[in-house]
Design a protein around this motif. Sequence first.
Motif, short mmCIF file in Angstrom:
data_model
loop_
_atom_site.label_atom_id
_atom_site.label_comp_id
_atom_site.label_asym_id
_atom_site.label_seq_id
_atom_site.Cartn_x
_atom_site.Cartn_y
_atom_site.Cartn_z
N PRO A 17 0.83 -1.21 0.00
CA PRO A 17 0.00 0.00 0.00
C PRO A 17 0.86 1.26 0.00
CG PRO A 17 0.00 -1.00 2.18
CD PRO A 17 0.74 -1.94 1.28
N ILE A 18 0.59 2.15 -0.95
CA ILE A 18 1.41 3.37 -1.07
C ILE A 18 0.55 4.60 -1.36
CG2 ILE A 18 3.56 2.24 -1.78
CD1 ILE A 18 1.61 3.90 -4.49
N LYS A 19 1.19 5.76 -1.20
CA LYS A 19 0.61 7.03 -1.62
C LYS A 19 1.58 7.68 -2.60
CE LYS A 19 -1.91 8.04 2.69
NZ LYS A 19 -2.07 8.99 3.81
N ILE A 20 1.04 8.38 -3.59
CA ILE A 20 1.87 9.06 -4.59
C ILE A 20 1.83 10.57 -4.34
CG2 ILE A 20 2.09 9.65 -7.03
CD1 ILE A 20 1.18 6.91 -7.77
N TYR A 21 3.03 11.18 -4.36
CA TYR A 21 3.17 12.61 -4.19
C TYR A 21 3.93 13.20 -5.37
CZ TYR A 21 2.04 11.66 0.73
OH TYR A 21 1.44 11.24 1.89
N SER A 22 3.60 14.40 -5.77
CA SER A 22 4.35 15.07 -6.83
C SER A 22 5.77 15.34 -6.35
CB SER A 22 3.66 16.39 -7.20
OG SER A 22 4.40 17.05 -8.20
N ALA A 23 6.75 15.03 -7.20
CA ALA A 23 8.16 15.21 -6.82
C ALA A 23 8.72 16.54 -7.31
CB ALA A 23 8.99 14.07 -7.40
N ASP A 106 8.96 11.04 -18.46
CA ASP A 106 8.03 12.15 -18.29
C ASP A 106 8.11 12.67 -16.86
OD1 ASP A 106 6.12 14.02 -18.80
OD2 ASP A 106 4.53 12.64 -19.32
N ILE A 107 7.03 12.58 -16.08
CA ILE A 107 6.96 13.23 -14.77
C ILE A 107 7.35 12.28 -13.64
CG2 ILE A 107 5.43 14.51 -13.20
CD1 ILE A 107 3.64 15.05 -15.66
N PRO A 108 8.18 12.76 -12.66
CA PRO A 108 8.54 11.92 -11.51
C PRO A 108 7.61 12.15 -10.31
CG PRO A 108 9.94 13.86 -11.55
CD PRO A 108 8.97 14.00 -12.71
N TYR A 109 7.41 11.09 -9.52
CA TYR A 109 6.58 11.16 -8.31
C TYR A 109 7.27 10.38 -7.19
CZ TYR A 109 2.81 12.63 -11.46
OH TYR A 109 2.07 13.31 -12.39
N TYR A 110 7.08 10.85 -5.95
CA TYR A 110 7.58 10.13 -4.79
C TYR A 110 6.53 9.14 -4.31
CZ TYR A 110 11.12 13.85 -4.36
OH TYR A 110 12.15 14.72 -4.60
N LEU A 111 6.99 7.98 -3.85
CA LEU A 111 6.09 6.97 -3.31
C LEU A 111 6.36 6.83 -1.81
CD1 LEU A 111 6.27 4.17 -6.03
CD2 LEU A 111 4.78 6.17 -5.92
N LEU A 124 11.13 -4.12 -1.45
CA LEU A 124 11.18 -3.79 -2.87
C LEU A 124 12.29 -2.78 -3.15
CD1 LEU A 124 10.07 -3.97 -5.75
CD2 LEU A 124 8.37 -2.23 -5.12
N LEU A 125 12.40 -1.77 -2.29
CA LEU A 125 13.42 -0.73 -2.44
C LEU A 125 14.83 -1.35 -2.46
CD1 LEU A 125 14.43 2.23 -2.47
CD2 LEU A 125 14.19 2.23 0.02
N ILE A 149 7.81 3.47 -14.53
CA ILE A 149 8.82 2.64 -13.89
C ILE A 149 8.94 3.06 -12.43
CG2 ILE A 149 10.19 2.16 -15.96
CD1 ILE A 149 12.19 4.30 -14.82
N ILE A 150 9.29 2.12 -11.58
CA ILE A 150 9.54 2.39 -10.17
C ILE A 150 10.98 2.03 -9.89
CG2 ILE A 150 8.99 1.68 -7.80
CD1 ILE A 150 6.09 1.40 -8.66
N LYS A 151 11.72 2.99 -9.33
CA LYS A 151 13.16 2.80 -9.11
C LYS A 151 13.57 3.41 -7.77
CE LYS A 151 14.35 7.11 -11.46
NZ LYS A 151 15.19 7.75 -12.49
N PRO A 152 14.72 3.01 -7.22
CA PRO A 152 15.22 3.60 -5.98
C PRO A 152 15.74 5.02 -6.23
CG PRO A 152 16.25 1.47 -6.43
CD PRO A 152 15.58 1.90 -7.68
N TYR A 153 15.51 5.90 -5.24
CA TYR A 153 16.02 7.27 -5.34
C TYR A 153 16.11 7.85 -3.94
CZ TYR A 153 16.12 12.32 -6.26
OH TYR A 153 16.45 13.65 -6.27
N ASN A 154 17.32 8.19 -3.49
CA ASN A 154 17.51 8.81 -2.17
C ASN A 154 16.79 8.05 -1.05
OD1 ASN A 154 19.14 10.75 -3.22
ND2 ASN A 154 17.71 12.45 -2.97
N ASN A 155 16.95 6.74 -1.03
CA ASN A 155 16.38 5.87 0.01
C ASN A 155 14.85 5.79 0.00
OD1 ASN A 155 18.95 5.19 1.09
ND2 ASN A 155 18.99 7.16 2.16
N ILE A 156 14.24 6.16 -1.12
CA ILE A 156 12.79 5.98 -1.28
C ILE A 156 12.53 5.37 -2.65
CG2 ILE A 156 12.26 8.01 0.16
CD1 ILE A 156 11.34 9.33 -2.59
#
Length: 251
Positions: A17-23, A106-111, A124-125, A149-156
């Motif tokens: 379960p996750i939430k998406i935020y604009s990065a 295109d656009i990046p988002y934080y999970l 998963l991270l 795509i979902i990828k690691p970035y700055n420990n998230i």
Amino acid sequence: MRAIWTGAIGFGLVNIPIKIYSATQTSSLDFDMLDRKDHANIKYKRVNENSGKEVSWDNIVKGYLLKDKYVVLEDADFEDAMPEKNKMINLQSFVKLQDIDSVYFDIPYYLEPQKSGEKAYQLLLQALEKSKMAGLGTFVMRSVENLAIIKPYNNILLLNKLRFEEEIRDTEELNTPKSVKISKAEMDMALQLIKMNSQDFDISAFKNEYSKELLKIINQKSKGKRATIRKINVENTKATDLLEKLKASLA
């Protein structure tokens, strides 16, 4: 930050379960449209084309023009189209990031993990970090299907929307030279110029300088001062001058 999508990542039979935020956020200046005569704000109204009367948001629906007639869709219709993609980002495969051309990004988002999903999120991270892979999948947000795509970035975990192949225009439409002769001297100097100015990529070295300069002009005008206009003439390099310009660049 406020979540713009809530759902889950499907990782095999594991649901995270996750939430998406604009990065991202804009660094350009925010301008209002004004009437030149009295500087009054220009407002947009939602007006009925037939009656000319303003329509409230509550009375606005979405319609698709089909055979000269509108078919009206309700929120439930969008949900029913693909309910699993409205609530689930199912990772269908795992790919290497370097295999994805930058034109598709295109656009990046934080999970962010929701409660009870922290351990699976971390799994998963860390698995993506160790495998150096990214998860590829599709989901629906704001009534639009997205490839991501979902990828690691700055420990998230970071989600990057990807453009579909059909959204990229064909380069064959461009009028570009197919056979131009480049001399060895020209190529050697071009490569030398690139090597001389090569360095590690550092994004912090680049700022939105245009907005800063524009703000200076705004501050000057607010004090009744006239901004200095700098005129720049761009001189295009002719094919016959190419070698001399390269030599001058290396000097």
